[in-house]
Design an enzyme around this catalytic site. Sequence first.
Site, PDB file in Angstrom:
ATOM      1  N   THR A   1       2.789  -1.772   8.853  1.00  0.00           N
ATOM      2  CA  THR A   1       3.314  -2.698   9.857  1.00  0.00           C
ATOM      3  C   THR A   1       3.633  -4.083   9.307  1.00  0.00           C
ATOM      4  O   THR A   1       4.283  -4.882   9.984  1.00  0.00           O
ATOM      5  CB  THR A   1       2.265  -2.899  10.962  1.00  0.00           C
ATOM      6  OG1 THR A   1       1.076  -3.432  10.338  1.00  0.00           O
ATOM      7  CG2 THR A   1       1.928  -1.600  11.672  1.00  0.00           C
ATOM      8  N   GLY A   2       3.097  -4.410   8.150  1.00  0.00           N
ATOM      9  CA  GLY A   2       3.178  -5.777   7.614  1.00  0.00           C
ATOM     10  C   GLY A   2       2.049  -6.661   8.108  1.00  0.00           C
ATOM     11  O   GLY A   2       1.866  -7.776   7.625  1.00  0.00           O
TER      12      GLY A   2
ATOM     13  N   CYS B   1       3.174  -3.164   4.054  1.00  0.00           N
ATOM     14  CA  CYS B   1       2.250  -2.078   4.420  1.00  0.00           C
ATOM     15  C   CYS B   1       2.913  -1.318   5.558  1.00  0.00           C
ATOM     16  O   CYS B   1       4.146  -1.395   5.700  1.00  0.00           O
ATOM     17  CB  CYS B   1       0.854  -2.608   4.754  1.00  0.00           C
ATOM     18  SG  CYS B   1       0.762  -3.736   6.154  1.00  0.00           S
TER      19      CYS B   1
ATOM     20  N   ARG C   1       3.913 -30.334  10.429  1.00  0.00           N
ATOM     21  CA  ARG C   1       3.181 -29.228  11.041  1.00  0.00           C
ATOM     22  C   ARG C   1       2.523 -28.339   9.982  1.00  0.00           C
ATOM     23  O   ARG C   1       1.380 -27.897  10.136  1.00  0.00           O
ATOM     24  CB  ARG C   1       4.137 -28.414  11.919  1.00  0.00           C
ATOM     25  CG  ARG C   1       4.592 -29.229  13.126  1.00  0.00           C
ATOM     26  CD  ARG C   1       5.842 -28.709  13.769  1.00  0.00           C
ATOM     27  NE  ARG C   1       6.278 -29.596  14.849  1.00  0.00           N
ATOM     28  CZ  ARG C   1       7.444 -29.512  15.460  1.00  0.00           C
ATOM     29  NH1 ARG C   1       8.323 -28.579  15.118  1.00  0.00           N
ATOM     30  NH2 ARG C   1       7.775 -30.363  16.412  1.00  0.00           N
TER      31      ARG C   1
ATOM     32  N   ASP D   1       0.864  -1.180   0.000  1.00  0.00           N
ATOM     33  CA  ASP D   1       0.000   0.000   0.000  1.00  0.00           C
ATOM     34  C   ASP D   1       0.905   1.236   0.000  1.00  0.00           C
ATOM     35  O   ASP D   1       2.131   1.137  -0.204  1.00  0.00           O
ATOM     36  CB  ASP D   1      -0.997  -0.029   1.166  1.00  0.00           C
ATOM     37  CG  ASP D   1      -0.342   0.160   2.529  1.00  0.00           C
ATOM     38  OD1 ASP D   1       0.905   0.279   2.598  1.00  0.00           O
ATOM     39  OD2 ASP D   1      -1.085   0.194   3.536  1.00  0.00           O
ATOM     40  N   HIS D   2       0.321   2.402   0.255  1.00  0.00           N
ATOM     41  CA  HIS D   2       1.093   3.656   0.232  1.00  0.00           C
ATOM     42  C   HIS D   2       2.219   3.638   1.260  1.00  0.00           C
ATOM     43  O   HIS D   2       3.289   4.182   1.031  1.00  0.00           O
ATOM     44  CB  HIS D   2       0.157   4.847   0.483  1.00  0.00           C
ATOM     45  CG  HIS D   2      -0.671   4.696   1.718  1.00  0.00           C
ATOM     46  ND1 HIS D   2      -1.754   3.834   1.778  1.00  0.00           N
ATOM     47  CD2 HIS D   2      -0.571   5.265   2.955  1.00  0.00           C
ATOM     48  CE1 HIS D   2      -2.281   3.893   2.983  1.00  0.00           C
ATOM     49  NE2 HIS D   2      -1.580   4.749   3.721  1.00  0.00           N
TER      50      HIS D   2
ATOM     51  N   HIS E   1      11.345 -23.258   9.075  1.00  0.00           N
ATOM     52  CA  HIS E   1      10.335 -23.967   9.868  1.00  0.00           C
ATOM     53  C   HIS E   1       8.937 -23.902   9.264  1.00  0.00           C
ATOM     54  O   HIS E   1       8.161 -24.841   9.426  1.00  0.00           O
ATOM     55  CB  HIS E   1      10.278 -23.394  11.288  1.00  0.00           C
ATOM     56  CG  HIS E   1      11.473 -23.750  12.119  1.00  0.00           C
ATOM     57  ND1 HIS E   1      11.482 -23.614  13.496  1.00  0.00           N
ATOM     58  CD2 HIS E   1      12.694 -24.233  11.781  1.00  0.00           C
ATOM     59  CE1 HIS E   1      12.671 -24.003  13.962  1.00  0.00           C
ATOM     60  NE2 HIS E   1      13.418 -24.367  12.939  1.00  0.00           N
ATOM     61  N   ASN E   2       8.604 -22.777   8.629  1.00  0.00           N
ATOM     62  CA  ASN E   2       7.221 -22.573   8.178  1.00  0.00           C
ATOM     63  C   ASN E   2       7.044 -22.683   6.669  1.00  0.00           C
ATOM     64  O   ASN E   2       5.914 -22.611   6.186  1.00  0.00           O
ATOM     65  CB  ASN E   2       6.713 -21.201   8.647  1.00  0.00           C
ATOM     66  CG  ASN E   2       6.932 -20.967  10.129  1.00  0.00           C
ATOM     67  OD1 ASN E   2       7.759 -20.133  10.518  1.00  0.00           O
ATOM     68  ND2 ASN E   2       6.254 -21.713  10.968  1.00  0.00           N
TER      69      ASN E   2
ATOM     70  N   ARG F   1      10.039 -32.717  10.651  1.00  0.00           N
ATOM     71  CA  ARG F   1       8.928 -32.468  11.582  1.00  0.00           C
ATOM     72  C   ARG F   1       8.157 -31.207  11.196  1.00  0.00           C
ATOM     73  O   ARG F   1       6.947 -31.100  11.466  1.00  0.00           O
ATOM     74  CB  ARG F   1       9.440 -32.361  13.017  1.00  0.00           C
ATOM     75  CG  ARG F   1      10.329 -31.164  13.303  1.00  0.00           C
ATOM     76  CD  ARG F   1      10.967 -31.255  14.679  1.00  0.00           C
ATOM     77  NE  ARG F   1      11.669 -30.052  15.086  1.00  0.00           N
ATOM     78  CZ  ARG F   1      12.882 -29.697  14.633  1.00  0.00           C
ATOM     79  NH1 ARG F   1      13.515 -30.449  13.755  1.00  0.00           N
ATOM     80  NH2 ARG F   1      13.459 -28.582  15.057  1.00  0.00           N
ATOM     81  N   HIS F   2       8.845 -30.268  10.551  1.00  0.00           N
ATOM     82  CA  HIS F   2       8.166 -29.032  10.140  1.00  0.00           C
ATOM     83  C   HIS F   2       7.186 -29.289   8.996  1.00  0.00           C
ATOM     84  O   HIS F   2       6.166 -28.625   8.888  1.00  0.00           O
ATOM     85  CB  HIS F   2       9.194 -27.978   9.743  1.00  0.00           C
ATOM     86  CG  HIS F   2      10.166 -27.676  10.838  1.00  0.00           C
ATOM     87  ND1 HIS F   2       9.773 -27.135  12.040  1.00  0.00           N
ATOM     88  CD2 HIS F   2      11.503 -27.890  10.929  1.00  0.00           C
ATOM     89  CE1 HIS F   2      10.831 -26.997  12.829  1.00  0.00           C
ATOM     90  NE2 HIS F   2      11.894 -27.452  12.178  1.00  0.00           N
TER      91      HIS F   2
HETATM   92  C1  RB5 Z   1      -2.129   2.414   6.710  1.00  0.00           C
HETATM   93  O1  RB5 Z   1      -2.190   3.591   7.456  1.00  0.00           O
HETATM   94  C2  RB5 Z   1      -1.837   1.228   7.612  1.00  0.00           C
HETATM   95  O2  RB5 Z   1      -2.940   0.961   8.421  1.00  0.00           O
HETATM   96  C3  RB5 Z   1      -1.462   0.007   6.800  1.00  0.00           C
HETATM   97  O3  RB5 Z   1      -0.359   0.324   6.006  1.00  0.00           O
HETATM   98  C4  RB5 Z   1      -1.057  -1.218   7.571  1.00  0.00           C
HETATM   99  O4  RB5 Z   1      -0.101  -0.927   8.542  1.00  0.00           O
HETATM  100  C5  RB5 Z   1      -2.130  -2.074   8.101  1.00  0.00           C
HETATM  101  O5  RB5 Z   1      -1.894  -3.154   8.657  1.00  0.00           O
END
Ligand code: RB5
Length: 146
Positions: free
Chosen positions: A67-68, A65, A136, A8-9, A98-99, A132-133
């Site tokens: 936070t991801g 994004c 899972r 996203d932005h 592992h994943n 083992r992974h």
């Molecule tokens: C956008 O402001 C923010 O909410 C988005 O980029 C993201 O962090 C959401 O999980």
Amino acid sequence: MRIAIGSDHAGFHHKTALIPWLEDQGYEVHDYGTFSEESTDYPDYAIEVAWAVSTNRADRGILICGTGIGVAITANKVSGVRAANCCSEEMARLAREHNNANILTFGGRLVSLELAQRMVEIFLTTPFEGGRHQRRVEKIHRLTGR
Ligand code: RB5
């Protein structure tokens, strides 16, 4: 290796920097947007990247994004996707070992570009340990059929 990438932005800056860096290393990169810093909705891009991985049009995905978290939540709704939100090199390595994660997510507002590049490099080059992974991961995929 074919890589689907989207943001996203809040992830646009990192995405824009990562694409030529990946292409210079020989990766085939498919950019699913967004294409500007204008405010937009992260699920729109996470769904496209997740579908590209789920339908084998890409071998791995990268989603960014703020936070991801939002892109990881979205991508993990798609069958066959194992998206891992990482904020360290060790998490990126363990997400593969592992994943068997097939999409790396991270926060453009939380992770420097330098750390993002190190996590991406680890994510693209570290093999799944299996054993083992594998058992899972199979238990996770019984929820959706794969
Ligand atoms: C956008 O402001 C923010 O909410 C988005 O980029 C993201 O962090 C959401 O999980």
